[in-house]
Design an enzyme around this catalytic site. Sequence first.
Site, PDB file in Angstrom:
ATOM      1  N   ASP A  63     -11.588   6.129  45.179  1.00 56.05           N
ATOM      2  CA  ASP A  63     -11.418   7.352  44.384  1.00 56.05           C
ATOM      3  C   ASP A  63     -10.000   7.839  44.689  1.00 56.05           C
ATOM      4  O   ASP A  63      -9.671   8.107  45.841  1.00 56.05           O
ATOM      5  CB  ASP A  63     -12.466   8.366  44.848  1.00 56.05           C
ATOM      6  CG  ASP A  63     -12.252   9.738  44.221  1.00 56.05           C
ATOM      7  OD1 ASP A  63     -13.162  10.570  44.325  1.00 56.05           O
ATOM      8  OD2 ASP A  63     -11.168   9.963  43.641  1.00 56.05           O
ATOM      9  N   ILE A  64      -9.162   7.915  43.699  1.00 54.96           N
ATOM     10  CA  ILE A  64      -7.725   8.216  43.935  1.00 54.96           C
ATOM     11  C   ILE A  64      -7.538   9.549  44.648  1.00 54.96           C
ATOM     12  O   ILE A  64      -6.536   9.743  45.343  1.00 54.96           O
ATOM     13  CB  ILE A  64      -6.938   8.155  42.607  1.00 54.96           C
ATOM     14  CG1 ILE A  64      -5.445   7.941  42.890  1.00 54.96           C
ATOM     15  CG2 ILE A  64      -7.173   9.396  41.748  1.00 54.96           C
ATOM     16  CD1 ILE A  64      -4.630   7.559  41.676  1.00 54.96           C
ATOM     17  N   SER A  69      -5.064   4.979  30.861  1.00 54.47           N
ATOM     18  CA  SER A  69      -5.577   4.706  29.503  1.00 54.47           C
ATOM     19  C   SER A  69      -6.781   3.786  29.452  1.00 54.47           C
ATOM     20  O   SER A  69      -7.289   3.524  28.349  1.00 54.47           O
ATOM     21  CB  SER A  69      -4.473   4.093  28.605  1.00 54.47           C
ATOM     22  OG  SER A  69      -3.593   5.110  28.176  1.00 54.47           O
ATOM     23  N   GLY A  86     -12.730  12.345  33.504  1.00 54.02           N
ATOM     24  CA  GLY A  86     -12.226  11.150  34.197  1.00 54.02           C
ATOM     25  C   GLY A  86     -11.387  11.486  35.421  1.00 54.02           C
ATOM     26  O   GLY A  86     -11.667  12.428  36.169  1.00 54.02           O
ATOM     27  N   VAL A  87     -10.318  10.737  35.569  1.00 55.17           N
ATOM     28  CA  VAL A  87      -9.482  10.918  36.773  1.00 55.17           C
ATOM     29  C   VAL A  87      -8.774  12.277  36.711  1.00 55.17           C
ATOM     30  O   VAL A  87      -8.542  12.929  37.736  1.00 55.17           O
ATOM     31  CB  VAL A  87      -8.485   9.743  36.918  1.00 55.17           C
ATOM     32  CG1 VAL A  87      -7.365   9.787  35.899  1.00 55.17           C
ATOM     33  CG2 VAL A  87      -7.939   9.667  38.315  1.00 55.17           C
ATOM     34  N   ASP A  88      -8.476  12.735  35.495  1.00 54.54           N
ATOM     35  CA  ASP A  88      -7.840  14.060  35.300  1.00 54.54           C
ATOM     36  C   ASP A  88      -8.746  15.140  35.908  1.00 54.54           C
ATOM     37  O   ASP A  88      -8.307  15.981  36.713  1.00 54.54           O
ATOM     38  CB  ASP A  88      -7.690  14.281  33.792  1.00 54.54           C
ATOM     39  CG  ASP A  88      -6.710  15.404  33.458  1.00 54.54           C
ATOM     40  OD1 ASP A  88      -6.552  15.689  32.266  1.00 54.54           O
ATOM     41  OD2 ASP A  88      -6.121  15.978  34.398  1.00 54.54           O
ATOM     42  N   GLY A 143      -9.752   4.213  30.497  1.00 54.66           N
ATOM     43  CA  GLY A 143     -11.063   4.897  30.471  1.00 54.66           C
ATOM     44  C   GLY A 143     -11.320   5.463  29.088  1.00 54.66           C
ATOM     45  O   GLY A 143     -11.452   4.715  28.109  1.00 54.66           O
ATOM     46  N   VAL A 144     -11.296   6.774  28.984  1.00 50.04           N
ATOM     47  CA  VAL A 144     -11.552   7.476  27.703  1.00 50.04           C
ATOM     48  C   VAL A 144     -10.644   6.954  26.594  1.00 50.04           C
ATOM     49  O   VAL A 144     -11.034   6.802  25.451  1.00 50.04           O
ATOM     50  CB  VAL A 144     -11.319   8.999  27.909  1.00 50.04           C
ATOM     51  CG1 VAL A 144     -11.232   9.746  26.592  1.00 50.04           C
ATOM     52  CG2 VAL A 144     -12.408   9.571  28.803  1.00 50.04           C
ATOM     53  N   TYR A 145      -9.397   6.600  26.971  1.00 48.45           N
ATOM     54  CA  TYR A 145      -8.439   6.195  25.926  1.00 48.45           C
ATOM     55  C   TYR A 145      -8.645   4.744  25.474  1.00 48.45           C
ATOM     56  O   TYR A 145      -7.920   4.259  24.607  1.00 48.45           O
ATOM     57  CB  TYR A 145      -7.009   6.450  26.382  1.00 48.45           C
ATOM     58  CG  TYR A 145      -6.591   7.911  26.290  1.00 48.45           C
ATOM     59  CD1 TYR A 145      -7.483   8.884  25.848  1.00 48.45           C
ATOM     60  CD2 TYR A 145      -5.313   8.309  26.638  1.00 48.45           C
ATOM     61  CE1 TYR A 145      -7.108  10.219  25.765  1.00 48.45           C
ATOM     62  CE2 TYR A 145      -4.913   9.646  26.561  1.00 48.45           C
ATOM     63  CZ  TYR A 145      -5.832  10.597  26.105  1.00 48.45           C
ATOM     64  OH  TYR A 145      -5.462  11.909  26.020  1.00 48.45           O
TER      65      TYR A 145
HETATM   66  N1  APR Z   1     -10.125   7.596  40.989  1.00 48.32           N
HETATM   67  C1  APR Z   1      -9.519   6.498  40.458  1.00 48.32           C
HETATM   68  N2  APR Z   1      -9.716   6.074  39.209  1.00 48.32           N
HETATM   69  C2  APR Z   1     -10.573   6.799  38.441  1.00 48.32           C
HETATM   70  C3  APR Z   1     -11.240   7.956  38.902  1.00 48.32           C
HETATM   71  C4  APR Z   1     -10.987   8.341  40.252  1.00 48.32           C
HETATM   72  N3  APR Z   1     -11.563   9.418  40.789  1.00 48.32           N
HETATM   73  N4  APR Z   1     -12.022   8.433  37.893  1.00 48.32           N
HETATM   74  C5  APR Z   1     -11.852   7.600  36.852  1.00 48.32           C
HETATM   75  N5  APR Z   1     -11.005   6.616  37.188  1.00 48.32           N
HETATM   76  C6  APR Z   1     -10.527   5.486  36.383  1.00 48.32           C
HETATM   77  C7  APR Z   1     -11.388   5.093  35.223  1.00 48.32           C
HETATM   78  O1  APR Z   1     -12.446   4.219  35.673  1.00 48.32           O
HETATM   79  C8  APR Z   1     -10.382   4.349  34.361  1.00 48.32           C
HETATM   80  O2  APR Z   1     -10.290   2.987  34.777  1.00 48.32           O
HETATM   81  O3  APR Z   1      -9.304   5.866  35.808  1.00 48.32           O
HETATM   82  C9  APR Z   1      -9.047   5.050  34.673  1.00 48.32           C
HETATM   83  C10 APR Z   1      -8.557   5.949  33.541  1.00 48.32           C
HETATM   84  O4  APR Z   1      -9.677   6.591  32.948  1.00 48.32           O
HETATM   85  P1  APR Z   1      -9.589   8.122  32.390  1.00 48.32           P
HETATM   86  O5  APR Z   1      -9.637   9.047  33.521  1.00 48.32           O
HETATM   87  O6  APR Z   1     -10.635   8.248  31.352  1.00 48.32           O
HETATM   88  O7  APR Z   1      -8.144   8.255  31.744  1.00 48.32           O
HETATM   89  P2  APR Z   1      -7.608   7.686  30.356  1.00 48.32           P
HETATM   90  O8  APR Z   1      -8.352   6.503  29.891  1.00 48.32           O
HETATM   91  O9  APR Z   1      -6.141   7.583  30.546  1.00 48.32           O
HETATM   92  O10 APR Z   1      -7.940   8.876  29.331  1.00 48.32           O
HETATM   93  C11 APR Z   1      -7.237  10.096  29.514  1.00 48.32           C
HETATM   94  O11 APR Z   1      -9.284  11.307  29.609  1.00 48.32           O
HETATM   95  O12 APR Z   1      -9.950  12.630  31.326  1.00 48.32           O
HETATM   96  C12 APR Z   1      -9.355  12.646  30.092  1.00 48.32           C
HETATM   97  O13 APR Z   1      -7.896  14.531  30.177  1.00 48.32           O
HETATM   98  C13 APR Z   1      -7.942  13.114  30.183  1.00 48.32           C
HETATM   99  O14 APR Z   1      -7.736  13.301  27.823  1.00 48.32           O
HETATM  100  C14 APR Z   1      -7.380  12.528  28.934  1.00 48.32           C
HETATM  101  C15 APR Z   1      -8.074  11.169  28.870  1.00 48.32           C
END
Ligand code: APR
Length: 351
Positions: A9-10, A116, A31-33, A118-120
């Site tokens: 977990d980052i 990108s 997500g990670v945000d 994850g959600v993206y």
């Molecule tokens: N630590 C490390 N990696 C994580 C964590 C964490 N705690 N939580 C999620 N991840 C990973 C996910 O498994 C994925 O592989 O981070 C990667 C990116 O996923 P997202 O967080 O969904 O980010 P992204 O795909 O870039 O989408 C960004 O999602 O959360 C919203 O506000 C954010 O609108 C933005 C969008």
Amino acid sequence: MPFSIIRNDITKVSADAIVNAANSSLLGGGGVDGAIHRAAGPELLAECRTLGGCRTGEAKATKGYRLPCKYVIHTVGPVWEGGGKDERRLLYSCYKNSLALALELGCESIAFPLISAGVYGYPKAEAISVAAEAVSEFLDANEMEVTLVLFDKAAYTISSELYQNITAYIDDKYAESRDDSKSRLAAGNRFLRGFDRRLFKAKSAMADEALEDQAAPAMEPMLMGAAANASLESYISARDESFSQSLLRLIDERGLTDAQTYRKANIDRKLFSKIRSDVNYKPKKQTALAFAIALELDFDETLSLLSKAGYTLSDSLKFDLIIKYFIQNKSYDIFEINRALFAFDQTLIGC
Ligand code: APR
């Protein structure tokens, strides 16, 4: 290891900067945000409000607050729309601009999530190769400890074809080595049965002669000792070149520079300087292998270099077999090899 890949977990990773996969508002999300904002505390959002958002591919920094880092670098990855909307360049820019900003802030270490992916919706294998390409290009010219933090194993895939090829290779080699060990065991048993027979015969012959024989003269072991010492001295002095000497010779023979070699090996400069200055330096096996890959040695050359540090490659170890697979396929991209090792839950190569 200048570029490593870990599963965590980052928000638990301590580094000078951790990177947030944010959205253009920089006002938090899932997500990670979401994880980063929760762990950093409300002060992070308060500072983000002052930044006026962020464009895709760009990066902006805030303090780390309650996170184990000095800075959070917020970057906005592209939404995956099939690959025809400049997604790769934009994603590459996220890593490039975040690294440049970290350098500007004087960071010596930085941790990235898989932006990108994850959600993206960016395909994970491609997202990893963009990250590896951007980071390795940055490390060609700069020094920083870069960590790619993957949240779950599923986030970390190598192509299923590569995964299947390596699995088949391991199974074949395991089978071969099992057959070998079975045949070695059978041969060993035959030898022991024969040995017992010979031993029995020898014993009975000795029993007959024992009456005439005197005890072997006690001097013999002494003479043996002196002769043995002399030959041990000459034996050690005639030893082969050391790991360090072999490595430097191979670098010269390939016309590479030191920097090209340790960067290709994903080894940091300090460790390389230690190996260069200490002729008797004994590296870890992962380090020795990283140099073999960087020098693009074939299998025999790899065994020879490993042997200088007292190692070999065995057909009964998954780690060794994966390395052997890449060498025999002349595939020397250390990031791809580390991705495969990671996918098989093995130690990565490098320092
Ligand atoms: N630590 C490390 N990696 C994580 C964590 C964490 N705690 N939580 C999620 N991840 C990973 C996910 O498994 C994925 O592989 O981070 C990667 C990116 O996923 P997202 O967080 O969904 O980010 P992204 O795909 O870039 O989408 C960004 O999602 O959360 C919203 O506000 C954010 O609108 C933005 C969008």
